[in-house]
Motif scaffolding. Structure first.
Motif, short mmCIF file in Angstrom:
data_model
loop_
_atom_site.label_atom_id
_atom_site.label_comp_id
_atom_site.label_asym_id
_atom_site.label_seq_id
_atom_site.Cartn_x
_atom_site.Cartn_y
_atom_site.Cartn_z
N LEU A 1 0.79 -1.23 0.00
CA LEU A 1 0.00 0.00 0.00
C LEU A 1 0.83 1.29 0.00
O LEU A 1 0.50 2.22 -0.74
CB LEU A 1 -0.95 0.02 1.20
N PRO A 2 1.87 1.40 0.81
CA PRO A 2 2.58 2.68 0.86
C PRO A 2 3.15 3.15 -0.48
O PRO A 2 3.38 4.34 -0.66
CB PRO A 2 3.72 2.41 1.87
N TRP A 3 3.34 2.23 -1.39
CA TRP A 3 3.93 2.60 -2.69
C TRP A 3 2.89 2.89 -3.77
O TRP A 3 3.25 3.31 -4.85
CB TRP A 3 4.86 1.49 -3.17
N VAL A 4 1.61 2.67 -3.47
CA VAL A 4 0.61 2.82 -4.53
C VAL A 4 -0.54 3.77 -4.19
O VAL A 4 -1.41 4.00 -5.02
CB VAL A 4 0.03 1.44 -4.95
N LEU A 5 -0.57 4.30 -2.98
CA LEU A 5 -1.73 5.09 -2.55
C LEU A 5 -1.90 6.40 -3.30
O LEU A 5 -2.99 6.98 -3.28
CB LEU A 5 -1.67 5.35 -1.05
N ARG B 1 7.23 -7.08 -0.74
CA ARG B 1 6.23 -6.03 -0.55
C ARG B 1 4.93 -6.68 -0.07
O ARG B 1 3.87 -6.48 -0.64
CB ARG B 1 6.00 -5.27 -1.86
N SER B 2 5.04 -7.51 0.94
CA SER B 2 3.87 -8.24 1.42
C SER B 2 3.72 -8.09 2.92
O SER B 2 4.69 -7.82 3.64
CB SER B 2 3.99 -9.73 1.07
N THR B 3 2.50 -8.29 3.40
CA THR B 3 2.28 -8.33 4.84
C THR B 3 3.10 -9.44 5.46
O THR B 3 3.68 -9.27 6.53
CB THR B 3 0.79 -8.56 5.14
N VAL C 1 -7.66 -2.59 -4.04
CA VAL C 1 -7.46 -1.18 -4.38
C VAL C 1 -8.06 -0.89 -5.75
O VAL C 1 -8.09 -1.76 -6.64
CB VAL C 1 -5.96 -0.79 -4.37
N ALA C 2 -8.55 0.33 -5.91
CA ALA C 2 -9.14 0.78 -7.17
C ALA C 2 -8.43 2.05 -7.63
O ALA C 2 -8.07 2.90 -6.81
CB ALA C 2 -10.63 1.04 -7.01
N ARG C 3 -8.27 2.17 -8.92
CA ARG C 3 -7.61 3.34 -9.49
C ARG C 3 -8.39 4.61 -9.16
O ARG C 3 -9.59 4.70 -9.41
CB ARG C 3 -7.49 3.19 -11.01
N ARG C 4 -7.72 5.60 -8.60
CA ARG C 4 -8.39 6.84 -8.19
C ARG C 4 -9.00 7.58 -9.37
O ARG C 4 -10.02 8.28 -9.22
CB ARG C 4 -7.39 7.75 -7.46
N GLN D 1 -6.84 3.75 -4.48
CA GLN D 1 -7.55 3.94 -3.23
C GLN D 1 -7.86 2.60 -2.60
O GLN D 1 -8.31 1.66 -3.28
CB GLN D 1 -8.87 4.69 -3.50
N LEU D 2 -7.63 2.47 -1.30
CA LEU D 2 -7.97 1.25 -0.58
C LEU D 2 -9.49 1.15 -0.45
O LEU D 2 -10.15 2.09 -0.02
CB LEU D 2 -7.34 1.29 0.82
N LEU D 3 -10.03 -0.01 -0.82
CA LEU D 3 -11.46 -0.26 -0.66
C LEU D 3 -11.70 -0.96 0.68
O LEU D 3 -10.87 -1.75 1.14
CB LEU D 3 -12.00 -1.10 -1.80
N PRO D 4 -12.85 -0.71 1.30
CA PRO D 4 -13.12 -1.28 2.62
C PRO D 4 -13.72 -2.68 2.58
O PRO D 4 -14.35 -3.11 3.56
CB PRO D 4 -14.11 -0.28 3.21
#
Length: 276
Positions: free
Chosen positions: A62-66, A106-108, A187-190, A70-73
């Protein structure tokens, strides 16, 4: 050229279960997307390059793509008792200076491993080797690496390879934080715009509800992409990774994501970000 939405997720049972209804045009008002199946390291790379409209990636990415996504819930994977495992050929392996195979840097899973190893392996491990997740256990078994960080259904199958669980990253995380483990994010493209993203969020939730309402409907799709996985293991996989957080992250889910990324940033593993 297609004008359908491009969606990328893994062939793992939890993803095919969640997205079956949408992928087959069974969600009213939303056409079936163009689906690409790819392992997490590949989807992480796609997101970093800005390729794809909606992707399943690791929370560690996430930190490299935000900036662009956008993070979806909903639609992702968080949970308890489902953390990555460190596997070795002997039950008392010392990882100091050893080679460890991981599914992605780049993984949890990797972040949890690094946070755990900072305390558990004070001498420091050796080389990190990135391998597709289904190649990690054979590599450990065959002695090509000293240890492997495994995810997903490997929790249920590692003993078939004669391997031992050295440590459970999720267990360590939950004991320290009391929070669920944030594994996979949607994640979805803003540039799709707020209205479209909101509609996609509801589409994914509808797909999740459809899967829960009629689990048998997705059975063939799940097993067709499950890499010859035993059906019982596929069922365990779905039960573990598809839960209330898949329908809605909620306050606890968002707190887990913030805790992971904040702790990783403190260790210099990721750039600092704000998760709302």
């Amino acid at each position: 050229m297609t004008d359908r939405l491009s969606v990328a997720y893994s062939p793992c049972p939890n993803d095919t279960f969640v997205f079956h209804a949408w992928a087959h045009g069974l969600v009213p008002g939303e056409p079936a997307p163009e689906v690409r199946f790819a392992d997490i390291d590949i989807t992480n790379g796609l997101a970093e390059r800005g390729e794809g409209d909606l992707l399943k990636i690791s929370y560690g990415q996430l930190p490299w793509v935000l900036d662009e996504y956008q993070l979806l819930p909903c639609g992702g994977a968080l949970g308890r008792g489902c953390g990555p495992l460190v596997l070795t050929r002997s039950p008392d392996e010392d990882l100091t200076g050893r080679t460890v195979a991981v599914p992605s840097e780049r993984s949890t899973a990797y972040l949890l491993f690094r946070l755990w190893a900072a305390k558990a392996v004070p001498g420091g491990f050796g080389e990190i080797v990135v391998l597709p997740f289904d190649q990690i256990m054979p590599a450990v078994r065959d002695g090509r690496v000293d240890a492997g960080l495994v995810i997903h259904e490997a929790r249920f199958t590692y003993q078939q390879y004669g391997l031992h669980r050295l440590a459970d990253m999720g267990e360590a995380w939950e004991q320290e934080t009391g929070l669920p483990i944030p594994l996979g994010a949607i994640v979805a493209r803003r540039s799709l715009g707020a209205e479209r993203i909101a509609a996609l969020t509801e589409t994914i939730r509808a797909s999740v509800r459809a899967a829960w309402a009629d689990p048998a409907a997705s059975r063939a799709y799940v097993l067709a992409h499950a890499q010859e996985m035993d059906p019982a293991v596929a069922d365990q996989h779905i039960a573990l990774y598809v839960n209330e957080f898949t329908a809605d992250l909620g306050e606890e889910g968002h707190a887990a994501v913030r805790a992971l990324l904040d702790r990783a940033a403190e260790e210099g593993l990721v750039p600092p970000v704000a998760i709302s």
